[in-house]
Design a protein around this motif. Structure first.
Motif, short mmCIF file in Angstrom:
data_model
loop_
_atom_site.label_atom_id
_atom_site.label_comp_id
_atom_site.label_asym_id
_atom_site.label_seq_id
_atom_site.Cartn_x
_atom_site.Cartn_y
_atom_site.Cartn_z
N VAL A 239 1.02 -1.20 0.03
CA VAL A 239 -0.03 -0.24 -0.16
C VAL A 239 0.99 1.35 0.07
O VAL A 239 0.48 2.25 -0.70
N GLY A 240 1.96 1.27 0.81
CA GLY A 240 2.77 2.44 0.82
C GLY A 240 3.59 2.81 -0.23
O GLY A 240 3.53 4.08 -0.80
N LEU A 241 3.86 1.62 -1.20
CA LEU A 241 4.96 2.09 -2.26
C LEU A 241 3.93 2.21 -3.60
O LEU A 241 4.21 2.90 -4.73
N VAL A 242 2.52 1.89 -3.56
CA VAL A 242 1.84 2.20 -4.43
C VAL A 242 0.67 3.59 -4.45
O VAL A 242 0.46 4.03 -5.32
N VAL A 243 1.18 3.94 -3.19
CA VAL A 243 0.26 5.42 -2.89
C VAL A 243 0.55 6.42 -3.72
O VAL A 243 -0.05 7.51 -4.37
N SER A 244 1.92 6.45 -4.12
CA SER A 244 2.51 7.43 -4.88
C SER A 244 2.08 7.57 -6.38
O SER A 244 2.07 8.82 -7.13
N ASN A 245 1.37 6.51 -6.85
CA ASN A 245 0.72 6.39 -8.21
C ASN A 245 -0.76 6.79 -8.11
O ASN A 245 -1.14 6.87 -9.24
N ILE A 246 -1.35 7.31 -7.15
CA ILE A 246 -2.76 7.34 -7.51
C ILE A 246 -3.01 8.58 -7.93
O ILE A 246 -2.32 9.57 -7.89
N LYS A 247 -4.06 8.83 -8.60
CA LYS A 247 -4.66 10.06 -9.38
C LYS A 247 -6.24 10.17 -8.75
O LYS A 247 -7.04 9.18 -9.22
N LEU A 248 -6.46 11.36 -8.00
CA LEU A 248 -7.72 11.34 -7.45
C LEU A 248 -8.95 11.56 -8.56
O LEU A 248 -10.13 11.17 -8.30
N GLU A 249 -8.74 12.02 -9.57
CA GLU A 249 -9.38 12.10 -10.63
C GLU A 249 -10.08 10.60 -11.24
O GLU A 249 -11.33 10.73 -11.93
N ASN A 250 -9.34 9.63 -10.87
CA ASN A 250 -10.05 8.38 -11.30
C ASN A 250 -11.34 7.97 -10.74
O ASN A 250 -11.97 7.06 -10.94
N VAL A 251 -11.64 8.88 -9.47
CA VAL A 251 -12.62 8.12 -8.67
C VAL A 251 -13.85 9.16 -8.83
O VAL A 251 -14.93 9.39 -8.04
N GLN A 252 -13.49 10.12 -9.51
CA GLN A 252 -14.44 11.21 -9.86
C GLN A 252 -15.24 10.95 -11.34
O GLN A 252 -14.62 10.67 -12.28
N PRO A 253 -16.42 11.52 -11.41
CA PRO A 253 -17.28 11.92 -10.37
C PRO A 253 -17.91 10.75 -9.60
O PRO A 253 -18.21 9.98 -9.75
N VAL A 254 -18.12 11.07 -8.15
CA VAL A 254 -18.54 10.26 -7.29
C VAL A 254 -19.99 9.85 -7.38
O VAL A 254 -20.81 10.96 -7.69
N LEU A 255 -20.61 8.68 -7.78
CA LEU A 255 -21.98 8.37 -7.78
C LEU A 255 -22.43 8.94 -8.86
O LEU A 255 -23.52 9.50 -9.06
N GLU A 256 -21.66 8.78 -9.95
CA GLU A 256 -22.11 9.26 -11.18
C GLU A 256 -23.24 8.81 -11.80
O GLU A 256 -24.36 9.26 -12.50
N ALA A 257 -23.63 7.13 -11.61
CA ALA A 257 -24.52 6.64 -12.32
C ALA A 257 -25.61 6.57 -11.13
O ALA A 257 -26.48 5.47 -11.11
N GLY A 258 -25.57 7.01 -10.03
CA GLY A 258 -26.33 6.83 -8.86
C GLY A 258 -25.97 5.76 -7.87
O GLY A 258 -24.87 5.19 -8.15
N VAL A 259 -26.85 5.31 -7.14
CA VAL A 259 -26.39 4.15 -6.00
C VAL A 259 -26.94 2.94 -6.68
O VAL A 259 -26.68 1.93 -6.17
N GLY A 260 -27.65 2.71 -7.95
CA GLY A 260 -28.08 1.58 -8.79
C GLY A 260 -26.73 0.64 -8.98
O GLY A 260 -26.96 -0.51 -8.35
N PRO A 261 -25.91 0.84 -9.27
CA PRO A 261 -24.65 0.02 -9.66
C PRO A 261 -24.04 -0.71 -8.19
O PRO A 261 -23.28 -1.41 -8.41
N ILE A 262 -24.17 0.30 -7.17
CA ILE A 262 -23.67 0.07 -6.00
C ILE A 262 -23.86 -1.24 -5.32
O ILE A 262 -23.16 -2.51 -4.92
N TRP A 263 -25.45 -1.58 -5.59
CA TRP A 263 -26.05 -2.73 -5.00
C TRP A 263 -25.41 -3.95 -5.45
O TRP A 263 -25.10 -5.10 -4.65
N PRO A 264 -25.38 -4.26 -6.96
CA PRO A 264 -25.10 -5.50 -7.40
C PRO A 264 -23.43 -5.88 -7.20
O PRO A 264 -23.09 -6.87 -6.64
N ALA A 265 -22.71 -4.80 -7.16
CA ALA A 265 -21.32 -5.00 -6.81
C ALA A 265 -21.18 -5.17 -5.16
O ALA A 265 -20.09 -6.11 -5.02
N ALA A 266 -21.88 -4.60 -4.49
CA ALA A 266 -21.73 -4.86 -3.00
C ALA A 266 -22.25 -6.45 -2.83
O ALA A 266 -21.35 -7.10 -1.82
N LEU A 267 -23.10 -6.86 -3.46
CA LEU A 267 -23.61 -8.14 -3.38
C LEU A 267 -22.68 -9.25 -3.89
O LEU A 267 -22.27 -10.15 -3.05
N SER A 268 -21.80 -8.91 -5.15
CA SER A 268 -20.73 -9.81 -5.45
C SER A 268 -19.67 -9.69 -4.31
O SER A 268 -18.96 -10.93 -4.27
#
Length: 373
Positions: free
Chosen positions: A161-190
């Motif tokens: 984790v410590g060695l990978v952190v330097s490669n993160i790009k915050l824009e990769n998780v944006q926009p948050v909840l772009e498709a709403g909460v719909g896709p969250i449930w099947p992914a959480a179930l998986s």
């Protein structure tokens, strides 16, 4: 019957953590990114919350019958012969659908990512030999080896984790909840069905094989929570570094993450060392499946020792791991369409049925006592 073995609450915590991480650290991020895109980390958190609820149900069932294993609970609640039949079917199907695919994942990972010239059968036989050896030595030795290897596992994880952190790009998780909460449930179930539902097999050793039964529930929860949060961090890192599209296209994104580690021109190409972390968790997951299956069969057929079952089951494990999935697309289809309903039936509806039968039997016995009084 096999001799009763006792382990400590600390050991069950470590075993729970390693069992939770298991093969999920390799395969979960890809499937979750495919469904929930950049919100896969949110789905993983929801999956951990749902997982804690299912673990509460398992611990409730264990608290009702603290001196019994899962097979003995089935015999008590369903009757001797029906309980034995259901127990045999339960563990037979679980053996085919849980440790066998995990060994396939290991062999497929090794032959596609690390040693492509080696046949998958050779890899699976070598790993299965270690599992058979560990299963023959029993739960006590397995628990002690978990205590010894867990610090190494934790150190490798923190380094990863410590060695990978330097490669993160915050824009990769944006926009948050772009498709709403719909896709969250099947992914959480998986996530929930892959990571937490298999914990039902730990009822073969929890809490009947633990020394301090008053501490077992807490240890069980803490270990599983640690493992779940480790997986949430890995899912978040894969999304932050690669973005959802590249994560979804990569079968083993966490291994690809390790390949990204490069400090100057000195510390790089250390993914093989990081793979050690995954081998540790995979080893404990498969060995616990093997141990609980062997113990269950021994209890069902009232065998004096379960050791003679280990080698035949190990041979079956290798053979089935070669034929269980004809190819990777078949495996991905099975994991998304078949595994989830199957896991819910054995890990959610079946323990709920056992709890309902316990409730009915309790009410019935109270009525009989009242009518006699």
């Amino acid at each position: 019957m096999p001799a009763q073995i006792k382990i400590s609450a600390r050991q069950i915590m470590i075993i729970s953590a390693l069992f939770t991480v298991g093969s999920a650290i390799l395969i979960v991020p890809s499937g979750m990114a495919l469904v929930a895109k950049q919100d896969a980390w949110i789905a993983a958190l929801v999956g951990v919350g749902a997982g804690l609820l299912i673990l509460y149900m398992y611990s409730k069932l264990a608290a009702l019958y603290p001196e019994m294993s899962l097979v003995e609970m089935m015999e008590t609640l369903l009757g001797k012969w029906l309980g034995k039949t259901v127990g045999f079917l339960f563990f037979t199907l679980l053996f085919i659908n849980a440790p066998v695919p995990v060994l396939f994942y290991l062999g497929n990972f090794m032959t596609t990512q690390m040693i492509p010239e080696t046949p998958i059968l050779a890899v699976n036989i070598l790993f299965a030999l270690i599992i058979v050896f560990a299963a023959r030595l029993g739960l006590e030795v397995l628990a002690r080896s978990a205590e010894l290897l867990f610090p190494l596992f934790t150190l490798l994880y923190i380094s990863f984790v410590g060695l990978v952190v330097s490669n993160i790009k915050l824009e990769n998780v944006q926009p948050v909840l772009e498709a709403g909460v719909g896709p969250i449930w099947p992914a959480a179930l998986s996530f929930f069905s892959t990571v937490f539902i298999p914990h039902i097999i730990l009822l073969m050793i929890f809490p009947s094989s633990i020394n301090r039964s008053d501490q077992t529930r807490k240890a069980f929860f803490i270990g599983s929570l640690i493992g779940g949060l480790m997986l949430v961090v890995v899912v978040a890192l894969t999304i932050l570094v690669f973005g959802p599209d590249l994560t979804a296209r990569n079968i083993y994104p966490s291994y690809a993450l390790a390949k990204k580690i490069s400090i100057g021109n000195f510390l790089q190409r250390i993914e093989a060392i990081m793979a050690t972390m995954w081998f540790i968790s995979l080893f404990f997951r498969i060995t616990l499946y093997m141990h609980t299956t062997v113990t269950a069969i021994a209890q069902i057929f009232c065998l004096k020792s379960d050791q003679q079952l280990v080698l035949p089951l190990g041979m079956l494990l290798v053979i089935l791991s070669i034929i269980v999935y004809p190819n990777v697309p078949y495996q991905q289809t099975y994991d998304t369409k078949t595994w989830i309903p199957y896991s819910l039936s054995i890990g959610l509806f079946f323990p709920l049925l056992l709890l309902c039968i316990h409730g009915i039997r309790t009410i019935w016995s109270k009525k009989k006592t009242a009518s006699k009084g």
